[in-house]
Design an enzyme around this catalytic site. Structure first.
Site, PDB file in Angstrom:
ATOM      1  N   GLU A  41      86.496  28.152  28.669  1.00 49.48           N
ATOM      2  CA  GLU A  41      87.551  29.126  28.389  1.00 49.48           C
ATOM      3  C   GLU A  41      87.232  29.898  27.120  1.00 49.48           C
ATOM      4  O   GLU A  41      86.980  29.291  26.086  1.00 49.48           O
ATOM      5  CB  GLU A  41      88.890  28.384  28.249  1.00 49.48           C
ATOM      6  CG  GLU A  41      89.289  27.681  29.539  1.00 49.48           C
ATOM      7  CD  GLU A  41      90.113  26.418  29.331  1.00 49.48           C
ATOM      8  OE1 GLU A  41      90.726  26.279  28.260  1.00 49.48           O
ATOM      9  OE2 GLU A  41      90.115  25.567  30.238  1.00 49.48           O
ATOM     10  N   GLU A  72      90.248  22.867  33.271  1.00 52.32           N
ATOM     11  CA  GLU A  72      89.282  21.897  32.739  1.00 52.32           C
ATOM     12  C   GLU A  72      88.701  21.017  33.832  1.00 52.32           C
ATOM     13  O   GLU A  72      87.494  20.737  33.855  1.00 52.32           O
ATOM     14  CB  GLU A  72      89.935  21.041  31.654  1.00 52.32           C
ATOM     15  CG  GLU A  72      90.105  21.738  30.314  1.00 52.32           C
ATOM     16  CD  GLU A  72      91.286  22.693  30.265  1.00 52.32           C
ATOM     17  OE1 GLU A  72      92.063  22.729  31.250  1.00 52.32           O
ATOM     18  OE2 GLU A  72      91.439  23.408  29.261  1.00 52.32           O
ATOM     19  N   PHE A  95      89.452  21.705  23.362  1.00 49.24           N
ATOM     20  CA  PHE A  95      89.941  20.640  22.486  1.00 49.24           C
ATOM     21  C   PHE A  95      89.710  19.293  23.172  1.00 49.24           C
ATOM     22  O   PHE A  95      89.917  19.169  24.385  1.00 49.24           O
ATOM     23  CB  PHE A  95      91.443  20.797  22.202  1.00 49.24           C
ATOM     24  CG  PHE A  95      91.748  21.872  21.189  1.00 49.24           C
ATOM     25  CD1 PHE A  95      91.945  21.553  19.855  1.00 49.24           C
ATOM     26  CD2 PHE A  95      91.804  23.195  21.580  1.00 49.24           C
ATOM     27  CE1 PHE A  95      92.214  22.546  18.921  1.00 49.24           C
ATOM     28  CE2 PHE A  95      92.073  24.190  20.648  1.00 49.24           C
ATOM     29  CZ  PHE A  95      92.279  23.869  19.315  1.00 49.24           C
ATOM     30  N   ASP A  97      91.489  16.871  23.246  1.00 49.00           N
ATOM     31  CA  ASP A  97      92.727  16.412  23.881  1.00 49.00           C
ATOM     32  C   ASP A  97      92.741  16.742  25.369  1.00 49.00           C
ATOM     33  O   ASP A  97      93.449  16.101  26.145  1.00 49.00           O
ATOM     34  CB  ASP A  97      93.927  17.090  23.227  1.00 49.00           C
ATOM     35  CG  ASP A  97      93.879  16.996  21.708  1.00 49.00           C
ATOM     36  OD1 ASP A  97      94.668  16.257  21.143  1.00 49.00           O
ATOM     37  OD2 ASP A  97      93.004  17.655  21.090  1.00 49.00           O
ATOM     38  N   PHE A  98      91.997  17.781  25.749  1.00 47.46           N
ATOM     39  CA  PHE A  98      92.001  18.201  27.158  1.00 47.46           C
ATOM     40  C   PHE A  98      91.027  17.382  27.997  1.00 47.46           C
ATOM     41  O   PHE A  98      90.911  17.595  29.206  1.00 47.46           O
ATOM     42  CB  PHE A  98      91.692  19.693  27.300  1.00 47.46           C
ATOM     43  CG  PHE A  98      92.452  20.599  26.367  1.00 47.46           C
ATOM     44  CD1 PHE A  98      93.683  20.222  25.839  1.00 47.46           C
ATOM     45  CD2 PHE A  98      91.949  21.833  26.013  1.00 47.46           C
ATOM     46  CE1 PHE A  98      94.382  21.060  24.973  1.00 47.46           C
ATOM     47  CE2 PHE A  98      92.639  22.675  25.155  1.00 47.46           C
ATOM     48  CZ  PHE A  98      93.848  22.291  24.623  1.00 47.46           C
ATOM     49  N   HIS A 141      96.710  18.465  20.026  1.00 44.58           N
ATOM     50  CA  HIS A 141      95.488  19.174  19.634  1.00 44.58           C
ATOM     51  C   HIS A 141      94.786  18.483  18.466  1.00 44.58           C
ATOM     52  O   HIS A 141      94.046  19.118  17.733  1.00 44.58           O
ATOM     53  CB  HIS A 141      95.805  20.623  19.229  1.00 44.58           C
ATOM     54  CG  HIS A 141      95.985  21.568  20.368  1.00 44.58           C
ATOM     55  ND1 HIS A 141      96.987  21.450  21.284  1.00 44.58           N
ATOM     56  CD2 HIS A 141      95.268  22.653  20.748  1.00 44.58           C
ATOM     57  CE1 HIS A 141      96.904  22.429  22.172  1.00 44.58           C
ATOM     58  NE2 HIS A 141      95.871  23.176  21.873  1.00 44.58           N
TER      59      HIS A 141
HETATM   60  C1  LIG Z   1      94.948  22.528  29.232  1.00 50.76           C
HETATM   61  C2  LIG Z   1      94.742  23.487  28.148  1.00 50.76           C
HETATM   62  N1  LIG Z   1      93.616  24.214  28.131  1.00 50.76           N
HETATM   63  C3  LIG Z   1      93.391  25.114  27.143  1.00 50.76           C
HETATM   64  C4  LIG Z   1      94.311  25.287  26.158  1.00 50.76           C
HETATM   65  C5  LIG Z   1      94.054  26.272  25.010  1.00 50.76           C
HETATM   66  N2  LIG Z   1      94.958  27.413  25.169  1.00 50.76           N
HETATM   67  C6  LIG Z   1      96.108  27.491  24.486  1.00 50.76           C
HETATM   68  S1  LIG Z   1      97.012  28.827  24.928  1.00 50.76           S
HETATM   69  C7  LIG Z   1      95.834  29.319  26.029  1.00 50.76           C
HETATM   70  C8  LIG Z   1      96.027  30.563  26.820  1.00 50.76           C
HETATM   71  C9  LIG Z   1      97.277  30.480  27.609  1.00 50.76           C
HETATM   72  O1  LIG Z   1      97.434  31.660  28.321  1.00 50.76           O
HETATM   73  P1  LIG Z   1      98.775  31.866  29.094  1.00 50.76           P
HETATM   74  O2  LIG Z   1      99.087  30.676  29.908  1.00 50.76           O
HETATM   75  O3  LIG Z   1      98.668  33.156  29.829  1.00 50.76           O
HETATM   76  O4  LIG Z   1      99.903  31.934  27.971  1.00 50.76           O
HETATM   77  P2  LIG Z   1     100.063  33.023  26.826  1.00 50.76           P
HETATM   78  O5  LIG Z   1      99.343  32.496  25.645  1.00 50.76           O
HETATM   79  O6  LIG Z   1      99.517  34.297  27.323  1.00 50.76           O
HETATM   80  O7  LIG Z   1     101.532  33.073  26.602  1.00 50.76           O
HETATM   81  C10 LIG Z   1      94.767  28.441  26.045  1.00 50.76           C
HETATM   82  C11 LIG Z   1      93.580  28.583  26.886  1.00 50.76           C
HETATM   83  C12 LIG Z   1      95.463  24.495  26.190  1.00 50.76           C
HETATM   84  N3  LIG Z   1      96.386  24.567  25.237  1.00 50.76           N
HETATM   85  N4  LIG Z   1      95.664  23.626  27.201  1.00 50.76           N
END
Ligand SMILES: Cc1ncc(C[n+]2csc(CCOP(=O)(O)OP(=O)(O)O)c2C)c(N)n1
Ligand SMILES: Cc1ncc(C[n+]2csc(CCOP(=O)(O)OP(=O)(O)O)c2C)c(N)n1
Ligand SMILES: [Mg+2]
Ligand SMILES: [Mg+2]
Lengths: 338, 330, 338, 330
Positions: A41, A72, A95, A97-98, A141
């Site tokens: 990602e 993931e 992270f 954690d994932f 995290h």
């Molecule tokens: C399972 C997981 N993978 C990756 C992340 C890292 N991460 C945090 S926010 C995000 C993007 C989220 O995008 P979206 O669901 O469209 O929400 P937005 O931030 O646009 O509100 C990512 C990849 C995470 N928190 N959890």
């Protein structure tokens, strides 16, 4: 995070951050071997949130540095399938954690495919992810979940502490014909250290004595190496001579070096940022207690993250992990210099 | 030794092709009957999930593949394995935990893999190989081969999230993968209508994947759909999602003999008598003028190969104890 | 699996299989508390593949014994949400190997919600699943992955060995306001033992001394209790007196009882069917080595599943786990009676 | 202290309802602006993900809910939390890790939960709360209340398999849950078109779930869609899948200030100037004859509440060190 003398550069040696060292390892391996690619990602233009992979998409293109959906499990599974059929994927899990989302693909699939196929299929898959608290990132995290991976036969586990180790071990991980998970402490990306210009690869399964000493052994993993080094400086001022052993890889584990040091000093503290119970600290302590039994002058001590979810509030979070002060205090107790 | 005739895709005789299909299906049927017997006579350790009744799916699809194409398989995987070209003898050896088995006896029925024929392995985790198949397709694309990967799974796998994760990527990246959903109506002992909301085909379509439903008892219909999907994949036009309607004639596994609490005998009888894929193909071949003797001959060849395979496996040695900690790492 | 004397019925006492004991625990709790329900794959009419839940759907109906799709992550998440809002779900995960699919919901969600909410939300969620090899079920249906769960703060972990313990602990698990995972050895479902007619609940966190002795302590979990009991019989014949401690719950862990036994005998072997490295055996061994240090006459030994995926072939599979013979041999070495 | 006016759903004055909406949106806007300042002046530990630009989604949906209905939220959760009735002061306290915070400072921005108002918590795992929301709906159904659960998530969560697992069950079991997919076009730094194959609405439809797309900048359109979905849920007709098209005006998190490599300034400007949900509502209210002073008055009330909240939080105490190992178990 301090950059203690033991890992400082010699005059004339090049210094890199750990982040740069990982980036360089990947770039070199991708140049060397067209089957290496990265998927994860925000790995391409963003170069990950920690910017560790910056510049790679510019050199290798979006076909080899691939931005994925937030999947993931999916990217690990796809990485595994690619690995089984001629590629050498590096799957980026943002992270540590994932890793919980990756467990089935890792535990039930990647770790077992070589064995289950009687040695006929191989999975040269590298997963890079993080560990470490104290970034005020709260419970989801901030975990150091390397124990969950280390328990699973068939996966190698790398925990570099220095830029030098990170580069050499990462290159080895990519060249491995087995699944390897590399955990990088996210507080360590900016730590600097010497990294030779010349190419090198470090073998997995060889511990590194980060400091030699006589009175007490600190077996420390990942960023806990710096905690140990700082504690050692404090202790030196008190006349306590500390040896620091960094296993560098949990699987395979260099039991000989660890046990030899504990036998020499007769006292050991293991320091790991995972939770204390049923954690990496338990394995290291049990190993020393078992194999150095007749040479130990005191019980092996474990210093780990507390058995609590990591709290957000800074005043609480800082209590959950070992620090140079708490390690030094424990070492003083152990050698009777309180 | 291969128990399968060479695929005759290039043959200009259509009948030859369907005789080949007949042979493959008969082999799977005979193989599985023998597995059942071995289990009942306590000669086979563990369990096995029989493919009897579903033969047209594996055979119809694998006939559209090349040897270097990939498949991934399931706990109900013997049919896929044979259809992709594996030999009965080494398969039986694997099922008995013997050293000449495809996995040196370490995998067993639920993990049989046959690398040489592109079978990346059966999988005992429902949907567990959907990532592997999609990754193999990605690998083929990155290596610029025109290989295709087929991911076999039961309709129960529609319950597993990872399937949707990888279908999304397969669609985004136009990967040469075919999702072959074998809908045999049951997730173990539960009817799929109790576990699967909405329309099955829509599960693929939602990701922009070409999707169709196929009569999984008609090997010719399966083959046609597979040929279309393979062509799409090789052309670089991306994945296909196939729902293959079929039925397992036996229990969920060899020990599942009392089935009345979850499905009726009438239902079983109807499928066995009206919808047996081998009978359906037989009927068509006879209509095309193939004489009964030809089919009997092919059937007995299949039977003999299977018999020889069992004997080989029963006589084979177990792996040496020293193997227990070999192959943990490559 | 033998049913050794220590757990055999007193005359007049009712005997149940472990499977019946679990069934009875569930039935009693469901009668007692309308918020208890079961969700899982093939739990209703099929009563699970091991038939442990047979009859429950007949008594409680399909609204409270719910057949689910094959969605381990999904049902755990749904169970958690229901638990947070007034229900007490029991989520059935057919094989412990599938806990890999549940890890995110368990580790990042269920285990942390109480802490992260500052104590305001609760998750009275019970997960029941299996462990144990030697059923010729191969690598993905034979694992004992309880170490992965025990490492995570915020989840309690129950490993019953006898029908009596299974019933009493299962009832306690359901009444807990915390997530609890109960691991049942699938080779043990048919094991019989005394279970009183009267209702009882056993506290979590209290070890049980399954046999008293003087020369060596065997700390054994789950079905390894039977291995230990059989080994103890062999050893008794050689004049070695064995004490067997069954922790019964890994979290919370009754450290006192374990350590006290090791201090008394001066020698300890920990026996657990999880993999050896970074496993439950390591925690138990480290604990004893640390807290009984000055009373130990020999290093603590660990006997666990080998660090290999479980092979299918019976001749290989049987080598991977501790047996009464291998345990007895190790104990003889430990007490110098080889 | 509640920073929100009481919901006026029963009021017969429509204008009153939208003035309430205006107040809620203005509060969120002011709250988030203050969060940004706190971060930039290094008074806030960690990070925060601002909801500015998306206010109409949370407000439009939560206005259709009762206090005892449930929501689950995301890393970008302050807007949901305020819209569901939380007070700014305890929210700020939580964001600063202080003891009077909703979670005693232990959760922080990404884990804020407000049990009293039915907010089961923000979640830092993408799609991490989809199971919780679905389970809350199941619980409501089992307990025979007519509560509804709303599951907020970003379009990035469409990448996570667990969403499909729980949507399947919600559909099968007709659970009173609303999946509110906030499509703000970006998964962190990657445009959703690079990560999301096919049609978003189809992702719900594939599971037999009623699905629709809504202009997420128009609070009245959001409210209408939510009212329909809530009615469906309370009626026992099962889940709804809403795709709410919206935009975050700021970076992915407070530290994401250089954004040109993943989105253009023109795009940002266009959304901010043409599609600001507060401006859109303002325009409509003015058309209905509401005078500018009324809105200014509401805006300054909101501002004052937020200001008071910040002061409260800055002055509040940190939790005692002894709390570090409390609340691991209940
Ligand atoms: C399972 C997981 N993978 C990756 C992340 C890292 N991460 C945090 S926010 C995000 C993007 C989220 O995008 P979206 O669901 O469209 O929400 P937005 O931030 O646009 O509100 C990512 C990849 C995470 N928190 N959890
Ligand atoms: C992740 C996972 N959950 C549960 C099981 C147990 N299990 C084995 S087969 C099966 C049913 C599979 O049904 P389906 O996918 O339709 O395949 P079929 O058996 O009908 O061929 C289940 C639930 C499993 N192997 N893996
Ligand atoms: Mg099926
Ligand atoms: Mg988004």
């Amino acid at each position: 995070m301090s950059s203690p003398s033991a890992v400082a550069a010699q005059p004339g040696t090049r210094e890199l951050t750990l982040s740069q060292a990982v980036n360089e390892a990947l770039a070199e391996e991708m140049r060397r071997d067209a089957s290496v690619f990265i998927v994860g990602e925000d790995v391409a233009e963003a170069g990950t949130p920690f910017k560790v992979l910056s510049g790679l998409v510019e050199e290798f293109g979006p076909e080899r540095v691939i931005d994925s959906p937030i999947s993931e499990a999916g990217i690990s599974g796809i990485g595994l399938g690619a690995a089984m059929t001629g590629m050498r994927p590096v799957v980026d899990i943002m992270f540590g954690d994932f890793m919980t989302l990756v467990m089935d693909q890792l535990v039930n699939q990647a770790a077992k495919i070589h064995y289950m196929s009687g040695g006929r299929l191989k999975a040269p898959l590298t997963i890079r992810t993080t560990l470490g608290a104290t970034r005020r990132s709260a419970a989801q995290h901030s975990q150091s979940l390397h124990a969950l991976v280390a328990h699973v036969p068939g996966v190698k586990v790398v925990l570099p502490a220095t830029p030098y180790d990170a580069k050499g071990l990462f290159k080895a991980a990519i060249r491995e014909d087995n699944p390897v998970v590399v955990f990088e402490d996210k507080m360590m990306f900016a730590v600097k250290g010497p990294v030779p210009e010349e190419e090198y690869v470090l073998p997995l399964g060889v511990a590194d004595v980060k400091r030699e000493g006589e009175d007490v052994t600190l077996v420390a993993t990942s960023s806990m190496v710096y905690v140990a080094l700082d504690a050692a400086e404090q202790l030196a001022a008190d006349g306590v001579s500390v040896e620091i052993v960094d296993p560098r890889t949990l699987v395979p584990l260099d039991r000989e070096t660890i046990v030899a040091s504990a036998r020499k000093t007769g006292r050991a503290i293991v320091i790991d940022e995972g939770h204390r119970s049923y954690g990496v600290g338990a394995e290291l302590a049990a190993l020393i207690a078992e194999d150095a039994f007749y040479d130990l002058d005191a019980p092996v001590r474990r210093m780990c993250a507390m058995d609590v979810p990591i709290p957000f509030s800074p005043v609480l979070e800082d209590l959950t992990v070992p620090t140079a002060d708490t390690v030094a205090a424990e070492a003083r107790r152990l050698v009777g210099k309180e | 030794m291969s128990t399968m005739r060479e695929t005759k895709l290039t043959s200009d005789s259509t009948i030859e092709r369907w005789l080949d299909a007949y042979h493959r299906m008969a082999t799977i049927r005979a193989f599985e009957e023998r597995v059942n017997e071995l289990y009942r006579s306590a000669k086979m350790p563990g369990l096995a999930h029989l493919y009897i009744g579903e033969e047209a799916v594996a055979v119809g699809i694998c006939m559209a593949l090349r040897k270097d194409d990939y498949i991934t398989s399931t706990h109900r995987g013997h049919g896929h394995c044979l259809a992709k070209g594996a030999a009965a003898d080494r398969m039986f050896a694997e099922l008995l935990g013997k050293e000449p088995g495809y996995c040196r006896g370490k995998g067993g029925s639920m993990h049989i893999a046959d690398h040489e024929n592109g079978n990346l392995g059966a999988n005992a985790i429902v949907a567990g190989s959907t990532g592997i198949a999609t990754g193999a397709a990605m690998s083929a694309k990155m290596r610029s081969t025109d290989q295709v990967a087929v991911c076999f799974f039961g309709e129960g796998a529609l319950g597993q999230g990872v399937l949707y994760e990888v279908m999304n990527m397969a669609s985004l990246w136009k990967l040469p993968v075919i999702y072959a959903c074998e809908n045999n109506l049951y997730n173990e002992y539960t009817h799929y209508s109790e576990t699967t909301a909405g329309d099955l085909v829509a599960r693929g379509e939602a990701f922009g994947i070409a999707a169709e439903q196929v009569d999984g008892q008609d090997v010719r219909a399966v083959f046609d759909a597979a040929v279309r999907a393979v062509a799409r994949a090789r052309r670089g036009d991306g994945p296909t999602f196939l729902v293959l309607n079929t039925y397992r004639f036996h229990g969920h596994h060899v020990g599942d003999v009392d089935r009345s609490y979850y499905r009726s005998e009438e239902e079983e009888t109807e499928w066995k008598s009206e919808r047996d894929p081998i009978e359906l193909l037989t009927g068509w071949l006879r209509e095309q003028g193939v004489v009964a003797e030809t089919l009997a001959q092919i059937g007995s060849e299949a039977q003999q190969e299977v018999e020889a395979g069992v004997e080989f496996a029963l006589a084979a040695a177990y792996p040496d104890e020293s193997e227990v900690d070999q192959h943990v790492f490559a």
